[in-house]
Design a protein around this motif. Structure first.
Motif, PDB file in Angstrom:
ATOM      1  N   UNK A 207      12.705  -4.441  -5.433  1.00 55.05           N
ATOM      2  CA  UNK A 207      11.256  -4.535  -5.583  1.00 55.05           C
ATOM      3  C   UNK A 207      10.663  -5.048  -4.266  1.00 55.05           C
ATOM      4  N   UNK A 208       9.549  -4.467  -3.845  1.00 52.79           N
ATOM      5  CA  UNK A 208       8.911  -4.876  -2.598  1.00 52.79           C
ATOM      6  C   UNK A 208       8.517  -6.347  -2.664  1.00 52.79           C
ATOM      7  N   UNK A 209       8.406  -6.976  -1.507  1.00 54.01           N
ATOM      8  CA  UNK A 209       8.134  -8.410  -1.443  1.00 54.01           C
ATOM      9  C   UNK A 209       6.846  -8.776  -2.178  1.00 54.01           C
ATOM     10  N   UNK A 210       5.794  -7.960  -1.987  1.00 51.05           N
ATOM     11  CA  UNK A 210       4.511  -8.228  -2.646  1.00 51.05           C
ATOM     12  C   UNK A 210       4.646  -8.191  -4.161  1.00 51.05           C
TER      13      UNK A 210
ATOM     14  N   UNK B 178       7.349   0.162  -7.774  1.00 50.23           N
ATOM     15  CA  UNK B 178       6.728  -0.576  -8.870  1.00 50.23           C
ATOM     16  C   UNK B 178       5.236  -0.796  -8.638  1.00 50.23           C
ATOM     17  N   UNK B 179       4.566  -1.218  -9.698  1.00 44.09           N
ATOM     18  CA  UNK B 179       3.223  -1.797  -9.608  1.00 44.09           C
ATOM     19  C   UNK B 179       3.149  -2.891 -10.672  1.00 44.09           C
ATOM     20  N   UNK B 180       2.471  -3.988 -10.351  1.00 40.32           N
ATOM     21  CA  UNK B 180       2.441  -5.136 -11.256  1.00 40.32           C
ATOM     22  C   UNK B 180       0.994  -5.563 -11.498  1.00 40.32           C
ATOM     23  N   UNK B 181       0.574  -5.487 -12.747  1.00 41.47           N
ATOM     24  CA  UNK B 181      -0.744  -5.961 -13.156  1.00 41.47           C
ATOM     25  C   UNK B 181      -0.589  -7.370 -13.722  1.00 41.47           C
TER      26      UNK B 181
ATOM     27  N   UNK C  41       1.404   4.051  -3.863  1.00 36.65           N
ATOM     28  CA  UNK C  41       1.300   3.371  -2.569  1.00 36.65           C
ATOM     29  C   UNK C  41       2.581   2.608  -2.254  1.00 36.65           C
ATOM     30  N   UNK C  42       3.181   2.002  -3.260  1.00 37.17           N
ATOM     31  CA  UNK C  42       4.453   1.317  -3.055  1.00 37.17           C
ATOM     32  C   UNK C  42       5.520   2.307  -2.603  1.00 37.17           C
ATOM     33  N   UNK C  43       5.492   3.515  -3.199  1.00 38.72           N
ATOM     34  CA  UNK C  43       6.427   4.567  -2.798  1.00 38.72           C
ATOM     35  C   UNK C  43       6.202   5.027  -1.373  1.00 38.72           C
ATOM     36  N   UNK C  44       4.910   5.147  -0.969  1.00 35.27           N
ATOM     37  CA  UNK C  44       4.591   5.529   0.414  1.00 35.27           C
ATOM     38  C   UNK C  44       5.178   4.506   1.385  1.00 35.27           C
ATOM     39  N   UNK C  45       5.060   3.233   1.029  1.00 41.35           N
ATOM     40  CA  UNK C  45       5.591   2.181   1.897  1.00 41.35           C
ATOM     41  C   UNK C  45       7.113   2.273   2.002  1.00 41.35           C
TER      42      UNK C  45
ATOM     43  N   UNK D  56       7.389  -8.314  -5.938  1.00 43.80           N
ATOM     44  CA  UNK D  56       8.354  -9.301  -6.423  1.00 43.80           C
ATOM     45  C   UNK D  56       7.651 -10.632  -6.690  1.00 43.80           C
ATOM     46  N   UNK D  57       6.766 -11.026  -5.783  1.00 51.05           N
ATOM     47  CA  UNK D  57       6.017 -12.266  -5.971  1.00 51.05           C
ATOM     48  C   UNK D  57       5.104 -12.197  -7.186  1.00 51.05           C
ATOM     49  N   UNK D  58       4.466 -11.044  -7.389  1.00 51.05           N
ATOM     50  CA  UNK D  58       3.574 -10.868  -8.537  1.00 51.05           C
ATOM     51  C   UNK D  58       4.373 -10.886  -9.851  1.00 51.05           C
ATOM     52  N   UNK D  59       5.564 -10.237  -9.830  1.00 48.31           N
ATOM     53  CA  UNK D  59       6.400 -10.212 -11.035  1.00 48.31           C
ATOM     54  C   UNK D  59       6.920 -11.604 -11.374  1.00 48.31           C
ATOM     55  N   UNK D  60       7.320 -12.359 -10.346  1.00 49.32           N
ATOM     56  CA  UNK D  60       7.796 -13.726 -10.556  1.00 49.32           C
ATOM     57  C   UNK D  60       6.724 -14.570 -11.247  1.00 49.32           C
ATOM     58  N   UNK D  61       5.474 -14.375 -10.826  1.00 47.09           N
ATOM     59  CA  UNK D  61       4.363 -15.140 -11.410  1.00 47.09           C
ATOM     60  C   UNK D  61       4.232 -14.843 -12.903  1.00 47.09           C
TER      61      UNK D  61
END
Length: 580
Positions: free
Chosen positions: A318-321, A522-525, A558-562, A323-328
């Motif tokens: 999972x991307x760093x951004x 991924x995407x995290x809401x 966008x995560x996939x593009x990155x 991953x932080x959102x999921x951890x929260x």
């Protein structure tokens, strides 16, 4: 001799034009083949260039691979044009039904040496697919073997030929075993499917061992009009592993049904079963599903590695951004967290990784699953048994009396299960579950569609993570890709000033697929207070999305593009999986 010198010698360009092209090539931010630069500058005509390349191949000064690499057109277009000049038809061999009996009439060493094989027989002639139309020894080799009729040759993409020869090589390695099964069938005797040492049992072991070596998640055994096809799902994509004659299907089917405790005689309705077997020193679970089709039955086996070590959350990719959102989300004291995505997108793996990250002696964690895929320490796991009346909803009611801190529900399938899960979240429990939706924000719509009041959903929700698995590009054969202007225009707002995208040729390491392994996008809401208010007030999806983006939400695309910009996957793969 360099290609530029050859073009000068042929009179297609002059020295001044070559120097002009070389100067232009140096000024480009992305290095292009000199042939591409000459065509882009209008100094070469594509049709004349192709004729030149074909003549050079006939003389043995170039090979077809170099044409495909240098010529500014798609491989299929090139092969069709080369075929026309060589009086051969183009065939996409992967779309053809191959006559295995005909293939087996040719020695395998001949097929492997020439990258060519007969794939069908008509009333008048044999049809042979080949990679190199300029190899004059091919016709001699097949004329000596296929004597009864004339032979017609077809040019085919190398990737397709290599894939099929790889499968034929597997078949060749077990040729004697196949012959033994066939001898038993032709002798009129029933193949002994109950014997653990029988040839059909050994053949099934080879099929499953091959799938395990290929790191396949599923094996599909299907009977079509002419053959018995064995396909494996590798990195989310089905590839053919074996091609047998159709007479092998009945004993294969019966033996697998026997292993899974299914009714051997029942072919009119679907059946489900499972069995365990030790392969390559490890214990595996095989979940079997049979489905009647017009040509017989389709048998699908899901492969679960019992000894597989649970992946850590930080190792999922999972991307760093995100991953932080999921951890929260997963560290919320209470609420409900959903993991969403289609079947086979790795939802269960992410759920297990999340539980693994927060489990401990101080927490009572109970799961209800259908079925329990992997056993975990410090976690009480319950397996659904609908025949005995143990459903997700009934199990949840009992779980709440066990004083849990964290609950995991394998899948929220109905309103009753959702209502109990939401009530659990509202009474101080942290609940994890999965949904089948295309993206994270659509998860809110799906929950409302299940009939629960928006107040309860908005109040209980901790977050929604959506995910897909894209194939990881093979590092051994990847190369920088030039994108069409239309695609660049569409994603321009997502690109940095300097960027690179990659593609892959396919090589022996990746079995000509161009990919090896998979990567998570991924995407995290996060259900913040503004998001909760929007949900409670039944705000449209667009309003929720805009608020989420203000709070740092990035879409799965966008995560996939990155990930593609980082060289982990190809843009084509991101579009295949994540573009709506």
């Amino acid at each position: 001799m360099r290609i530029g010198d050859r073009l000068i010698e042929a009179g297609l360009i002059n020295e001044e034009q070559l120097q002009q092209a070389l100067t232009e090539q140096k000024s480009l931010t992305k290095r292009k083949k000199i042939v591409r630069v000459l065509v882009d500058l209008g100094l070469l005509d594509e049709n004349n260039l192709l004729e030149f390349f074909v003549e050079e191949c006939k003389r043995g000064k170039l090979n077809l691979d170099s044409i495909i690499e240098d010529f500014p057109a798609s491989e299929i277009d090139i092969l069709i044009l080369v075929g026309q000049k060589m009086d051969m038809d183009f065939v996409n061999i992967e779309d053809e039904t191959i006559d295995m009996q005909l293939v087996e009439s040719v020695p395998f060493h001949t097929i492997k040496k020439h990258f060519a094989f007969p794939f069908k027989e008509s009333e008048k002639e044999y049809h042979v697919a080949l990679v190199d139309p300029f190899d004059i020894t091919i016709k001699d080799a097949f004329t000596r073997t296929l004597r009864k009729k004339p032979t017609k040759y077809h040019i085919a993409p190398k990737e397709g030929i290599v894939k099929i020869i790889s499968r034929l090589e597997l078949n060749d390695s077990i040729r004697e075993l196949i012959a033994k099964v066939r001898r038993e069938i032709k002798a009129g005797a029933d193949v002994d499917i109950t014997n653990e040492e029988s040839s059909i049992t050994k053949l099934i072991e080879v099929i499953f061992e091959t799938a395990v070596k290929q790191k396949a998640s599923d094996v599909h055994i299907e009977a079509n009009e002419g053959n018995c096809i064995v396909r494996s799902r590798i990195d989310g994509v089905l590839v053919e592993s074996f091609i047998f004659e159709k007479d092998l299907y009945p004993p294969l089917s019966s033996r697998i049904k026997l292993l899974a405790n299914l009714d051997i005689a029942e072919r009119r309705k679907p059946q489900d079963g499972r069995f365990s077997q030790k392969l390559l020193g490890r214990e595996f679970d095989f979940r079997i599903s049979t489905l009647p089709i017009i040509t017989g039955e389709s048998i699908v086996s899901r492969i679960l590695d019992k000894s597989k070590v649970l992946v850590k959350l930080e190792e999922l990719g999972i991307s760093e951004l995100n991953y932080g959102r999921l951890q929260k989300c997963i560290k919320s004291p209470y609420g409900i967290m959903f993991i969403t995505g289609p079947t086979g997108s790795g939802k269960t793996t992410t759920l297990y990784a999340a539980l693994n990250a927060i489990k401990g002696v101080g927490h009572k964690i109970i799961t209800v699953e259908d079925p329990v895929e992997y056993q975990m320490g410090l976690i009480q796991q319950v397996m659904v048994n609908e025949k005995a009346g143990l459903t997700f909803a009934s199990a949840l009611r009992s779980i709440l009396r066990q004083d849990p801190d964290i609950i995991m529900i394998g899948e929220t399938r109905d309103q009753e299960t959702l209502r109990i899960a939401i009530q659990s979240a509202l009474t101080g429990h942290l609940v994890f579950s999965t949904l089948h939706t295309n993206d994270a924000i659509s998860g809110v719509t799906r929950l409302l569609d299940m009939g629960l009041e928006s107040f309860f959903i908005g109040s209980a929700l901790a977050g929604i993570e959506a995910q897909r698995l894209v194939r990881r590009i093979c590092p051994h054969c990847k190369y920088e890709e030039d994108l069409p202007a239309a695609i660049l225009e569409e994603i321009e707002h997502l690109l940095p000033e300097e960027y690179k995208f990659f593609k892959s040729h396919g090589c022996k390491v990746c079995n000509m697929s161009g990919y090896s392994g998979r990567e998570l996008i991924t995407e995290v809401l996060i259900a913040t207070e503004p998001i909760k208010k929007l949900i409670i007030n039944n705000a449209p999806k667009r309003d929720i999305e805009e608020e989420a983006q203000r709070e740092g939400f990035i879409s799965m695309f966008e995560d996939g593009i990155r990930k593609a910009l980082g060289g982990l996957t190809s843009l084509e793969e991101v579009y295949r999986v994540a573009k709506i």
